[in-house]
Design a protein around this motif. Structure first.
Motif, mmCIF file in Angstrom:
data_model
loop_
_atom_site.group_PDB
_atom_site.id
_atom_site.type_symbol
_atom_site.label_atom_id
_atom_site.label_comp_id
_atom_site.label_asym_id
_atom_site.label_seq_id
_atom_site.Cartn_x
_atom_site.Cartn_y
_atom_site.Cartn_z
ATOM 1 N N SER A 159 0.850 -1.191 0.000
ATOM 2 C CA SER A 159 0.000 0.000 0.000
ATOM 3 C C SER A 159 0.886 1.242 0.000
ATOM 4 O O SER A 159 2.061 1.187 0.394
ATOM 5 C CB SER A 159 -0.903 0.004 1.224
ATOM 6 O OG SER A 159 -0.113 0.158 2.406
ATOM 7 N N LYS A 170 -15.594 12.598 -6.012
ATOM 8 C CA LYS A 170 -16.869 12.884 -5.346
ATOM 9 C C LYS A 170 -17.146 14.385 -5.339
ATOM 10 O O LYS A 170 -18.297 14.821 -5.535
ATOM 11 C CB LYS A 170 -16.843 12.356 -3.912
ATOM 12 C CG LYS A 170 -17.028 10.853 -3.796
ATOM 13 C CD LYS A 170 -17.085 10.447 -2.326
ATOM 14 C CE LYS A 170 -17.423 8.971 -2.157
ATOM 15 N NZ LYS A 170 -17.471 8.579 -0.730
ATOM 16 N N HIS A 207 -11.769 2.813 -2.434
ATOM 17 C CA HIS A 207 -12.394 3.081 -1.138
ATOM 18 C C HIS A 207 -12.457 4.585 -0.877
ATOM 19 O O HIS A 207 -11.605 5.363 -1.342
ATOM 20 C CB HIS A 207 -11.641 2.355 -0.029
ATOM 21 C CG HIS A 207 -11.695 0.857 -0.181
ATOM 22 N ND1 HIS A 207 -12.802 0.122 0.163
ATOM 23 C CD2 HIS A 207 -10.774 -0.030 -0.660
ATOM 24 C CE1 HIS A 207 -12.575 -1.159 -0.096
ATOM 25 N NE2 HIS A 207 -11.358 -1.281 -0.583
ATOM 26 N N SER A 208 -13.432 5.011 -0.137
ATOM 27 C CA SER A 208 -13.764 6.430 0.013
ATOM 28 C C SER A 208 -12.664 7.264 0.666
ATOM 29 O O SER A 208 -12.608 8.477 0.475
ATOM 30 C CB SER A 208 -15.059 6.585 0.813
ATOM 31 O OG SER A 208 -14.931 5.991 2.091
ATOM 32 N N GLU A 209 -11.763 6.609 1.436
ATOM 33 C CA GLU A 209 -10.721 7.399 2.103
ATOM 34 C C GLU A 209 -9.569 7.779 1.172
ATOM 35 O O GLU A 209 -8.719 8.600 1.534
ATOM 36 C CB GLU A 209 -10.180 6.633 3.318
ATOM 37 C CG GLU A 209 -9.389 5.375 2.991
ATOM 38 C CD GLU A 209 -10.260 4.140 2.897
ATOM 39 O OE1 GLU A 209 -9.709 3.025 2.886
ATOM 40 O OE2 GLU A 209 -11.507 4.291 2.847
ATOM 41 N N VAL A 210 -9.542 7.215 -0.028
ATOM 42 C CA VAL A 210 -8.470 7.521 -0.976
ATOM 43 C C VAL A 210 -8.678 8.926 -1.533
ATOM 44 O O VAL A 210 -9.795 9.309 -1.897
ATOM 45 C CB VAL A 210 -8.443 6.488 -2.117
ATOM 46 C CG1 VAL A 210 -7.343 6.822 -3.127
ATOM 47 C CG2 VAL A 210 -8.228 5.079 -1.540
ATOM 48 N N LYS A 211 -7.595 9.691 -1.617
ATOM 49 C CA LYS A 211 -7.679 11.094 -2.008
ATOM 50 C C LYS A 211 -8.335 11.295 -3.362
ATOM 51 O O LYS A 211 -9.166 12.186 -3.545
ATOM 52 C CB LYS A 211 -6.268 11.699 -2.009
ATOM 53 C CG LYS A 211 -6.207 13.176 -2.362
ATOM 54 C CD LYS A 211 -6.873 14.035 -1.302
ATOM 55 C CE LYS A 211 -6.707 15.512 -1.607
ATOM 56 N NZ LYS A 211 -7.408 16.364 -0.608
ATOM 57 N N ASP A 227 0.541 11.489 -0.707
ATOM 58 C CA ASP A 227 -0.311 11.974 0.387
ATOM 59 C C ASP A 227 0.509 11.895 1.667
ATOM 60 O O ASP A 227 0.225 11.121 2.574
ATOM 61 C CB ASP A 227 -1.578 11.139 0.509
ATOM 62 C CG ASP A 227 -2.524 11.692 1.575
ATOM 63 O OD1 ASP A 227 -2.340 12.862 1.962
ATOM 64 O OD2 ASP A 227 -3.407 10.944 2.020
ATOM 65 N N GLN A 232 -12.051 11.152 -3.195
ATOM 66 C CA GLN A 232 -12.598 12.384 -2.606
ATOM 67 C C GLN A 232 -12.680 13.491 -3.658
ATOM 68 O O GLN A 232 -13.649 14.248 -3.707
ATOM 69 C CB GLN A 232 -11.743 12.809 -1.423
ATOM 70 C CG GLN A 232 -11.755 11.799 -0.276
ATOM 71 C CD GLN A 232 -10.756 12.131 0.827
ATOM 72 O OE1 GLN A 232 -10.144 13.198 0.822
ATOM 73 N NE2 GLN A 232 -10.594 11.205 1.773
ATOM 74 N N THR A 247 -16.524 -1.649 -5.423
ATOM 75 C CA THR A 247 -15.384 -1.011 -4.757
ATOM 76 C C THR A 247 -14.211 -1.983 -4.741
ATOM 77 O O THR A 247 -14.387 -3.186 -4.538
ATOM 78 C CB THR A 247 -15.735 -0.622 -3.309
ATOM 79 O OG1 THR A 247 -16.917 0.178 -3.320
ATOM 80 C CG2 THR A 247 -14.595 0.171 -2.671
ATOM 81 N N GLN A 275 -9.496 -2.181 -4.171
ATOM 82 C CA GLN A 275 -8.312 -1.527 -3.625
ATOM 83 C C GLN A 275 -7.578 -0.711 -4.682
ATOM 84 O O GLN A 275 -6.937 0.277 -4.375
ATOM 85 C CB GLN A 275 -7.359 -2.574 -3.029
ATOM 86 C CG GLN A 275 -6.158 -1.965 -2.311
ATOM 87 C CD GLN A 275 -5.251 -3.016 -1.712
ATOM 88 O OE1 GLN A 275 -5.514 -4.200 -1.798
ATOM 89 N NE2 GLN A 275 -4.169 -2.580 -1.086
#
Length: 308
Positions: free
Chosen positions: A128, A207, A197-201, A149, A204, A222, A224
């Motif tokens: 990761s 969205k 996944h929603s936490e990935v920059k 990030d 965001q 969804t 990885q």
């Protein structure tokens, strides 16, 4: 004892005479005699019994010959290997990459890079992005490739060349939107989507683009990383907004298929996805790793700047 003295000694043992060694080495006989004497002095041992003009090797000389041959062979091999390293055609490279590029794009590039470099060995580990940054901070790998990030404190532990990828949209080839020159969130309102996944920059950012146009980002699948999501696109079950590198990787995979099932179109508004190529800050990398790094950086840059 030095390498030149060992070469002289080896030739004296092979030829059985000072004159023979002098002819082989293209040196004068007095120079050969002096070198042999200096070798004996440095070892503090008499290697030959002098019988007139003849040199009769003592048992110690035969032992030294065995060692000298091995030492000289290793020196020759080392010189050859260093020359190959200097020419960037030998060496090892350790790479750690996020899952997307490591699945196809990076191996595809490596296969072409090493085509004429049979003695270059490359190992890829898949981790990761946070784990990659940790490994590069500990100077564990030569090259890292991950999402960007991280904090200023992190960046003081490794070097990073950063790139920005504008996202594109993947569509089933027979999807009505495939006829559009550019895809917008309005086009994709309520359309089943694949996403990280929603936490990935980058998610965001995507969205936010949908929100600004009042469109619903309807996530059905969804994963990885992006490549697996494109199988849903190929099946006509979803669309995906993704980075250009993942798109290129899938395009290369599609070249091996008989039928093209996924197309890519520009996505607007411009939605960025930042990536970085990392190198250790306190551990100089090899010449071949430097060469690979330069070529990989250029390859990534070319993909990100070319039109969809």
């Amino acid at each position: 004892m030095n390498i030149q003295q060992l070469k002289v000694f080896r030739e004296v043992m092979k030829s059985g005479s000072l004159n023979g060694a002098a002819k082989t080495l293209h040196r004068s006989q007095p120079a050969i005699t002096a070198s042999l004497k200096n070798l004996e002095n440095s070892l503090d041992i008499v290697l030959f019994k002098r019988e007139g003009r003849r040199l009769v090797p003592r048992p110690e000389a035969h032992y030294l010959l065995t060692e000298a041959v091995e030492i000289l062979d290793r020196c020759r091999t080392t010189q050859q290997n260093i020359a190959l390293m200097r020419e960037r055609v030998q060496g090892s490279i350790r790479i750690v990459s996020m899952p997307g590029p490591s699945s196809f794009l990076l191996p595809n590039f490596i296969s072409k890079y090493v085509a004429q470099k049979a003695d270059v060995k490359i190992a890829i580990a898949t981790r990761s992005s946070p784990h990659i940054r940790s490994l590069m901070s500990s100077q564990t790998y030569d090259i890292g490739f991950c999402d960007i990030d991280f904090s200023v404190a992190d960046s003081q532990l490794f070097n990073s060349m950063n790139f920005t990828s504008e996202c594109v949209c993947a569509l089933p080839i027979d999807h009505p939107l495939a006829a559009e020159a550019t895809i917008t969130p309005t086009h994709l309102n309520n359309v089943p989507m694949g996403s990280l996944h929603s936490e990935v920059k980058v998610v965001q950012n995507i969205k936010a683009a949908f929100h600004e146009q009042g469109a619903n980002f309807n996530v059905r699948f969804t994963a990885q990383y992006f490549i697996p999501l494109l199988e849903y696109v190929a099946a006509g079950q979803a669309c995906v907004v993704l980075d250009k590198l993942s798109a290129r990787g899938y395009e290369l995979m599609q070249q091996r298929a008989t039928n093209k099932t996924v197309v890519f179109r520009p996505f607007a508004p411009a939605t960025s996805y930042s990536i970085g190529i990392l190198t250790p800050l306190h551990l100089p990398i090899s010449l071949v790793a430097e060469d690979f790094l330069h070529n990989w950086q250029q390859y990534v840059q070319d993909i990100l700047t070319e039109p969809v």
